[in-house]
Design a protein around this motif. Structure first.
Motif, PDB file in Angstrom:
ATOM      1  N   LEU A  72       0.838  -1.206   0.000  1.00  0.00           N
ATOM      2  CA  LEU A  72       0.000   0.000   0.000  1.00  0.00           C
ATOM      3  C   LEU A  72       0.870   1.251   0.000  1.00  0.00           C
ATOM      4  N   ARG A  73       1.861   1.277   0.865  1.00  0.00           N
ATOM      5  CA  ARG A  73       2.725   2.452   0.969  1.00  0.00           C
ATOM      6  C   ARG A  73       3.681   2.553  -0.226  1.00  0.00           C
ATOM      7  N   GLN A 119      -9.053   8.671  -1.613  1.00  0.00           N
ATOM      8  CA  GLN A 119     -10.488   8.669  -1.903  1.00  0.00           C
ATOM      9  C   GLN A 119     -11.191   7.531  -1.172  1.00  0.00           C
ATOM     10  N   MET A 120     -10.554   6.353  -1.127  1.00  0.00           N
ATOM     11  CA  MET A 120     -11.131   5.244  -0.378  1.00  0.00           C
ATOM     12  C   MET A 120     -11.320   5.628   1.087  1.00  0.00           C
ATOM     13  N   GLY A 131      -9.648  12.799   8.246  1.00  0.00           N
ATOM     14  CA  GLY A 131      -8.399  13.386   7.790  1.00  0.00           C
ATOM     15  C   GLY A 131      -8.623  14.589   6.901  1.00  0.00           C
ATOM     16  N   ARG A 132      -7.686  15.536   6.986  1.00  0.00           N
ATOM     17  CA  ARG A 132      -7.730  16.721   6.141  1.00  0.00           C
ATOM     18  C   ARG A 132      -6.647  16.607   5.081  1.00  0.00           C
ATOM     19  N   GLY A 133      -7.048  16.700   3.853  1.00  0.00           N
ATOM     20  CA  GLY A 133      -6.095  16.596   2.770  1.00  0.00           C
ATOM     21  C   GLY A 133      -5.811  15.158   2.409  1.00  0.00           C
ATOM     22  N   GLU A 134      -5.284  14.966   1.207  1.00  0.00           N
ATOM     23  CA  GLU A 134      -5.074  13.623   0.687  1.00  0.00           C
ATOM     24  C   GLU A 134      -4.122  12.800   1.545  1.00  0.00           C
ATOM     25  N   GLU A 135      -3.008  13.392   1.944  1.00  0.00           N
ATOM     26  CA  GLU A 135      -2.002  12.608   2.664  1.00  0.00           C
ATOM     27  C   GLU A 135      -2.550  12.070   3.982  1.00  0.00           C
ATOM     28  N   ARG A 159      -5.743  11.619   4.824  1.00  0.00           N
ATOM     29  CA  ARG A 159      -6.808  10.647   4.554  1.00  0.00           C
ATOM     30  C   ARG A 159      -6.218   9.292   4.174  1.00  0.00           C
ATOM     31  N   ARG A 160      -5.173   9.357   3.371  1.00  0.00           N
ATOM     32  CA  ARG A 160      -4.518   8.118   2.937  1.00  0.00           C
ATOM     33  C   ARG A 160      -3.887   7.394   4.126  1.00  0.00           C
TER      34      ARG A 160
END
Length: 563
Positions: A447-448, A474-475, A483-487, A489-490
């Protein structure tokens, strides 16, 4: 000659400047004067990552410069133009003496054809009489003609193919009464038969139907077991196959039908590597089946009941057969058959299903169709799998897991999987680790790995940029991980997956799974090569380098990645 094949770092050192280890290409300004340009050594073909840059004052000058470059070692095969003006494209195409002119498309793999365009793939390097060859195309009846092809970038059409019938939820076994066959070959394994599953199955088959039971399928089925099943099937007229068991049983039954109907085929030829399942050296027969195949899974994980893949073991290597002719005609997903699974098997197969969904979600063949199935499968598994492991009689959790496994199977049957499966196949075959458990060990690392900037991109015409990190974020957002922002959330999504793996008792490393360090180190070169050659690798969003695969193997042996 000392510059040929050298990296940017080495070339910089030779030239007296420092290049960063992540640099992929060096740009070299070339003279704009056409006579000077024609005499410059960089104009001649060279095998190093240096691009010459010519600044042209006009379109006429630019086309003439391209002619000069092409005439000096580049005649015949491929040239490329990046333009939106149709007149510029037309003038370039008429002037440049190459058989393939690519418009606004990559040339590194695009020139072969069939990846970023609809041209017939060519490996003959036909350069026409311009380049000292006989043809600009693959060798055929047009060999004496120099024919130009102007190709614009386009993404090839995709597909979403599923079995004709899928029955699910408790009571789905009743659908077996629809079978139209005088005889049924029940393919299973000894453990499944001992649990009484076959006896239960008999009560749901049509009356007056002859039943023969074949139980000689092991957890890692080999070609000898498949051939034995083919021999039994050959002695039964008008028989249907009902495969009841885990993924190994269903995979073996797929291969039995294939080789029964086509005895001239061989595992070795059908398992030859490929980039796209539609463009292969080995061709599977496209005929109407004479034998109906029904898949009845007793585990919730493999998705084999709806997939076009069959994994067989040859020696210490797992080989994968892939073709939609292998897909069962009917899938019967009755969660009551999974209730007797012990907690460890429930966890292993459930993690396999989760891996299918997560890898299909970022595959280069992912689509809006498969994304929907991936999201629902991940949603169901993260909530239901820990419950099913804790309480095997929780029918709501068992039903959710049975459905999730098949839904994930529908996703990866069309988008396929990635590097996690390639690594799990290699390690599982060598050290006899259950497939789902091997996936669970590698999954946090993969994943990482896929969420970071790749060293090499997998050719993917549907990609305008590297989207795997965004899709993981997005998942997490859709599943409510916060979470705030893509990083963020991911990372929260990855942490949620990690927590679920812990909750179901997945080993954190190959060492914890019982792999001896000395044995692992001795096997590492073979494991790396096996993973690199695995068909699952072809749809991973990153192209793993050999060194990166070895790094993932070592990381999985040592333990979880740093949070």
């Amino acid at each position: 000659m000392q510059v040929l094949g050298q990296s940017c770092v080495n070339l910089g050192a030779i030239a007296g400047f420092e290049a960063h280890e992540d640099d992929k290409v060096l740009l070299a300004p070339l003279p704009a004067g056409l006579d000077e340009l024609a005499a410059h050594p960089f104009v001649h073909e060279k095998l190093m990552p240096v691009l010459g840059l010519v600044r042209s004052p006009s379109i006429d000058h630019a086309i003439r410069a391209c002619e000069i470059v092409t005439e000096n070692g580049g005649l015949g095969h491929t040239s490329a133009v990046y333009a939106t003006d149709e007149d510029v494209i037309r003038r370039f195409s008429l002037a440049i003496r190459t058989g393939r002119i690519l418009v606004n498309a990559p040339t590194a793999v695009g020139a072969l054809g069939g990846v970023y365009n609809s041209m017939t793939p060519t490996f003959s390097l036909g350069c026409g009489t311009w380049g000292g060859s006989t043809t600009t195309d693959n060798v055929n009846y047009r060999n004496l003609l120099n024919i130009k092809t102007v190709s614009r970038r386009q993404a090839p059409p995709q597909w979403f193919r599923v079995p004709s019938d899928t029955y699910f939820n408790p009571g789905a076994l009743d659908s077996l009464r629809q079978l139209r066959a005088d005889q049924v070959l029940v393919v299973t394994d000894a453990d499944t038969e001992a649990r009484g599953v076959v006896d239960d199955l008999r009560t749901h088959l049509p009356a007056n139907c002859g039943v023969h039971v074949f139980t000689h399928v092991s957890p890692e089925p080999g070609e000898d077991q498949v051939r034995a099943g083919v021999e039994v099937l050959g002695q039964m007229d008008g028989a249907a196959i009902v495969a009841v068991g885990g993924g190994s049983v269903i995979d073996a039954a797929k291969a039995m039908r294939l080789f029964h109907e086509n005895p001239q085929l061989s595992v070795r030829e059908l398992s030859l590597p490929f980039l796209d399942a539609r463009k292969r050296v080995a061709q599977y027969p496209q005929v109407d089946h004479s034998v109906q195949l029904v898949a009845v899974p007793t585990t919730a994980g493999t998705g084999s009941e709806v997939s076009p893949a069959a994994v067989l073991t040859v020696g210490e290597t797992k080989v994968t057969l892939v073709d939609y002719s292998l897909v069962p005609d009917m899938a019967v997903v009755d969660p009551r058959l999974t209730v007797t699974m012990p907690p460890a098997l429930t966890a292993d197969t459930g993690v396999d299903a989760l891996t299918h969904a997560l890898e299909a979600g970022v595959s280069i063949f992912a689509s809006p169709y498969t994304d929907a199935f991936c999201m629902q499968a991940v949603n169901l598994i993260l909530e239901a799998l820990p419950r099913a492991v804790r309480d095997g009689d929780d029918m709501e959790a068992r039903t959710a897991m049975a459905n999730a496994a098949t839904i994930a199977g529908l996703a990866f049957s069309n988008a396929f999987v990635g590097v996690c499966h390639a690594l799990a196949h290699a390690v599982g075959a060598r050290f006899k680790i259950a497939h789902g458990r091997a996936n669970g060990i590698f999954l946090p690392h993969v994943l990482r790995y896929n969420a970071s900037l790749p060293s090499k991109f997998m050719p993917a015409p549907g990609y305008t940029h590297y989207v795997a990190p965004e899709k993981y974020a997005q998942m997490g957002w859709i599943l409510g991980s916060g979470g705030r922002g893509e990083e963020q959330r991911r990372e929260r999504f990855f942490a949620r997956v990690d927590a679920m793996l812990d909750a179901v008792g997945m080993p954190k490393s190959l060492a914890e799974a019982g792999v001896d360090r000395d044995a692992f180190e001795a096997a590492l070169p073979d494991l790396t090569r096996a993973a690199f050659n695995d068909p699952s690798m072809r749809t991973n969003p990153r192209i793993p380098l050999i060194g990166e695969l070895a790094g993932l193997l070592r990381a999985a042996y040592e333990g979880p990645p740093a949070s």
